[in-house]
Design a protein around this motif. Structure first.
Motif, PDB file in Angstrom:
ATOM      1  N   LEU A 164     -18.909 -47.100 -72.403  1.00  0.00           N
ATOM      2  CA  LEU A 164     -17.669 -46.466 -71.957  1.00  0.00           C
ATOM      3  C   LEU A 164     -18.021 -45.291 -71.021  1.00  0.00           C
ATOM      4  N   TRP A 165     -18.489 -45.635 -69.846  1.00  0.00           N
ATOM      5  CA  TRP A 165     -18.977 -44.601 -68.934  1.00  0.00           C
ATOM      6  C   TRP A 165     -17.866 -43.718 -68.402  1.00  0.00           C
TER       7      TRP A 165
ATOM      8  N   ALA B 134     -26.427 -30.138 -67.931  1.00  0.00           N
ATOM      9  CA  ALA B 134     -27.310 -31.302 -68.068  1.00  0.00           C
ATOM     10  C   ALA B 134     -27.423 -31.728 -69.530  1.00  0.00           C
ATOM     11  N   PHE B 135     -27.461 -30.761 -70.429  1.00  0.00           N
ATOM     12  CA  PHE B 135     -27.499 -31.063 -71.857  1.00  0.00           C
ATOM     13  C   PHE B 135     -26.249 -31.846 -72.265  1.00  0.00           C
ATOM     14  N   LEU B 136     -25.080 -31.409 -71.791  1.00  0.00           N
ATOM     15  CA  LEU B 136     -23.832 -32.088 -72.142  1.00  0.00           C
ATOM     16  C   LEU B 136     -23.783 -33.504 -71.581  1.00  0.00           C
ATOM     17  N   VAL B 137     -24.222 -33.681 -70.352  1.00  0.00           N
ATOM     18  CA  VAL B 137     -24.217 -35.016 -69.750  1.00  0.00           C
ATOM     19  C   VAL B 137     -25.136 -35.953 -70.525  1.00  0.00           C
ATOM     20  N   ALA B 138     -26.330 -35.465 -70.891  1.00  0.00           N
ATOM     21  CA  ALA B 138     -27.263 -36.285 -71.674  1.00  0.00           C
ATOM     22  C   ALA B 138     -26.670 -36.654 -73.020  1.00  0.00           C
ATOM     23  N   LEU B 139     -25.973 -35.702 -73.628  1.00  0.00           N
ATOM     24  CA  LEU B 139     -25.348 -35.959 -74.929  1.00  0.00           C
ATOM     25  C   LEU B 139     -24.278 -37.037 -74.832  1.00  0.00           C
ATOM     26  N   PHE B 140     -23.333 -36.874 -73.913  1.00  0.00           N
ATOM     27  CA  PHE B 140     -22.214 -37.812 -73.823  1.00  0.00           C
ATOM     28  C   PHE B 140     -22.652 -39.172 -73.284  1.00  0.00           C
ATOM     29  N   ALA B 141     -23.733 -39.203 -72.520  1.00  0.00           N
ATOM     30  CA  ALA B 141     -24.253 -40.484 -72.058  1.00  0.00           C
ATOM     31  C   ALA B 141     -24.691 -41.346 -73.238  1.00  0.00           C
ATOM     32  N   GLU B 142     -25.278 -40.710 -74.257  1.00  0.00           N
ATOM     33  CA  GLU B 142     -25.669 -41.472 -75.452  1.00  0.00           C
ATOM     34  C   GLU B 142     -24.499 -41.670 -76.395  1.00  0.00           C
ATOM     35  N   MET B 143     -23.569 -40.747 -76.405  1.00  0.00           N
ATOM     36  CA  MET B 143     -22.437 -40.850 -77.325  1.00  0.00           C
ATOM     37  C   MET B 143     -21.496 -41.981 -76.933  1.00  0.00           C
ATOM     38  N   TYR B 144     -21.312 -42.189 -75.621  1.00  0.00           N
ATOM     39  CA  TYR B 144     -20.357 -43.199 -75.172  1.00  0.00           C
ATOM     40  C   TYR B 144     -20.953 -44.244 -74.228  1.00  0.00           C
ATOM     41  N   GLY B 145     -22.078 -43.935 -73.600  1.00  0.00           N
ATOM     42  CA  GLY B 145     -22.646 -44.867 -72.625  1.00  0.00           C
ATOM     43  C   GLY B 145     -23.629 -45.838 -73.236  1.00  0.00           C
ATOM     44  N   PHE B 146     -24.859 -45.381 -73.459  1.00  0.00           N
ATOM     45  CA  PHE B 146     -25.888 -46.244 -74.036  1.00  0.00           C
ATOM     46  C   PHE B 146     -26.619 -45.473 -75.130  1.00  0.00           C
ATOM     47  N   PRO B 147     -26.656 -45.994 -76.367  1.00  0.00           N
ATOM     48  CA  PRO B 147     -27.263 -45.275 -77.496  1.00  0.00           C
ATOM     49  C   PRO B 147     -28.783 -45.388 -77.492  1.00  0.00           C
TER      50      PRO B 147
ATOM     51  N   LEU C 119     -15.587 -42.469 -70.270  1.00  0.00           N
ATOM     52  CA  LEU C 119     -15.510 -41.407 -71.271  1.00  0.00           C
ATOM     53  C   LEU C 119     -16.669 -40.421 -71.121  1.00  0.00           C
ATOM     54  N   VAL C 120     -17.811 -40.923 -70.689  1.00  0.00           N
ATOM     55  CA  VAL C 120     -18.942 -40.029 -70.417  1.00  0.00           C
ATOM     56  C   VAL C 120     -18.551 -39.024 -69.344  1.00  0.00           C
ATOM     57  N   ILE C 121     -17.955 -39.524 -68.272  1.00  0.00           N
ATOM     58  CA  ILE C 121     -17.562 -38.669 -67.153  1.00  0.00           C
ATOM     59  C   ILE C 121     -16.469 -37.693 -67.572  1.00  0.00           C
ATOM     60  N   VAL C 122     -15.450 -38.212 -68.269  1.00  0.00           N
ATOM     61  CA  VAL C 122     -14.315 -37.366 -68.655  1.00  0.00           C
ATOM     62  C   VAL C 122     -14.739 -36.271 -69.622  1.00  0.00           C
ATOM     63  N   ASN C 123     -15.478 -36.639 -70.677  1.00  0.00           N
ATOM     64  CA  ASN C 123     -15.891 -35.647 -71.662  1.00  0.00           C
ATOM     65  C   ASN C 123     -16.848 -34.625 -71.061  1.00  0.00           C
ATOM     66  N   SER C 124     -17.779 -35.081 -70.242  1.00  0.00           N
ATOM     67  CA  SER C 124     -18.696 -34.142 -69.590  1.00  0.00           C
ATOM     68  C   SER C 124     -17.924 -33.163 -68.723  1.00  0.00           C
ATOM     69  N   ALA C 125     -16.979 -33.681 -67.934  1.00  0.00           N
ATOM     70  CA  ALA C 125     -16.210 -32.816 -67.037  1.00  0.00           C
ATOM     71  C   ALA C 125     -15.372 -31.817 -67.823  1.00  0.00           C
ATOM     72  N   VAL C 126     -14.742 -32.272 -68.910  1.00  0.00           N
ATOM     73  CA  VAL C 126     -13.878 -31.385 -69.699  1.00  0.00           C
ATOM     74  C   VAL C 126     -14.675 -30.224 -70.284  1.00  0.00           C
ATOM     75  N   PHE C 127     -15.803 -30.532 -70.918  1.00  0.00           N
ATOM     76  CA  PHE C 127     -16.582 -29.481 -71.569  1.00  0.00           C
ATOM     77  C   PHE C 127     -17.279 -28.576 -70.554  1.00  0.00           C
ATOM     78  N   ILE C 128     -17.732 -29.147 -69.447  1.00  0.00           N
ATOM     79  CA  ILE C 128     -18.379 -28.335 -68.420  1.00  0.00           C
ATOM     80  C   ILE C 128     -17.369 -27.387 -67.774  1.00  0.00           C
ATOM     81  N   LEU C 129     -16.192 -27.891 -67.450  1.00  0.00           N
ATOM     82  CA  LEU C 129     -15.164 -27.038 -66.861  1.00  0.00           C
ATOM     83  C   LEU C 129     -14.671 -25.997 -67.856  1.00  0.00           C
ATOM     84  N   PHE C 130     -14.612 -26.381 -69.132  1.00  0.00           N
ATOM     85  CA  PHE C 130     -14.201 -25.454 -70.177  1.00  0.00           C
ATOM     86  C   PHE C 130     -15.198 -24.299 -70.263  1.00  0.00           C
TER      87      PHE C 130
END
Length: 226
Positions: A10-11, A45-58, A13-24
């Protein structure tokens, strides 16, 4: 396509969640200098790496799947809930979103963002008056914003640990400590003895327990930093 197949890949969601938390985080931190952008970029970068595994590829689950399956049979490790590794490994398998580690992560993440926001307001007022920031969270630690970023990252690690973010965490902590030391040298150059006195009285990252208790009881809580 079944629900478990949809657990990852669900890439969007990776983009959306990363953007939300980074902008926050950006709305609180508001980086201005090159050093600010460097610390904020590492956090992003930490957030992007996290959400990439959370929703993209485990990736972590994939690499550890053999060991996890042998130690904890009966768990579908490629389901999304299984990404909450600590909840699964310690036996909280009903709904990991209400497990103790997940709830602890909310406290750490929320507290970290709150600390970043409160500290930024104090620092902004001090910069406007060209004075030292020594009130609010700055009366407990000299670098509350960096402490806030560390708490947020620690909260995400508790909620959804991955090999990549576990490797990044100590590197980022060291980076924040070095950035803090550089800021202190600049503050000493600008404020001289006033900042040296502040450094003697207020610890860098870990608040004194006796001072916290003293402030809660309305006392001054003088003492040397740990």
């Amino acid at each position: 396509m079944n629900v478990e197949t949809q657990a990852y890949g669900l890439w969007s969601l990776v983009i959306v969640n990363s953007a939300v938390f980074i902008l926050f985080a950006y709305s609180f931190f508001k980086p201005k200098t090159t050093r600010d952008w460097r610390s904020f970029g590492a956090f992003s970068a930490f957030l992007v790496a996290l959400f990439a595994e959370m929703y993209g590829f485990p990736l972590t689950i994939y690499l550890l799947s053999g060991w996890l399956q042998s130690r904890y049979p009966g768990i579908d490790w490629f389901s999304h809930d299984a990404g909450h590794l600590l909840e699964m490994m310690f036996g909280w398998r009903v709904n990991p979103h209400f497990g103790p580690f997940h709830l602890l992560s909310f406290i750490l993440i929320g507290g970290g963002f709150w600390l970043i926001a409160v500290a930024w307001r104090v620092l902004y007022d001090a910069q406007q008056h060209r004075s030292l920031a020594t009130s609010g969270p700055y009366s407990y630690v000299r670098h509350p914003q960096y402490v806030g970023f560390i708490l947020v990252m620690l909260g995400f690690l508790v909620q959804w640990p991955t090999l990549l973010t576990l490797a990044m965490f100590p590197v980022l902590v060291v980076m924040y400590v070095r950035l803090a030391r550089a800021e202190e040298r600049e503050a000493v150059a600008e404020f001289g003895d006033a900042y040296r006195a502040y450094m003697k009285n207020v610890p860098g990252f870990l608040p004194r327990l006796d001072r916290v208790l003293a402030r809660l009881s309305g006392q001054s809580g003088e003492g040397k930093p740990l």
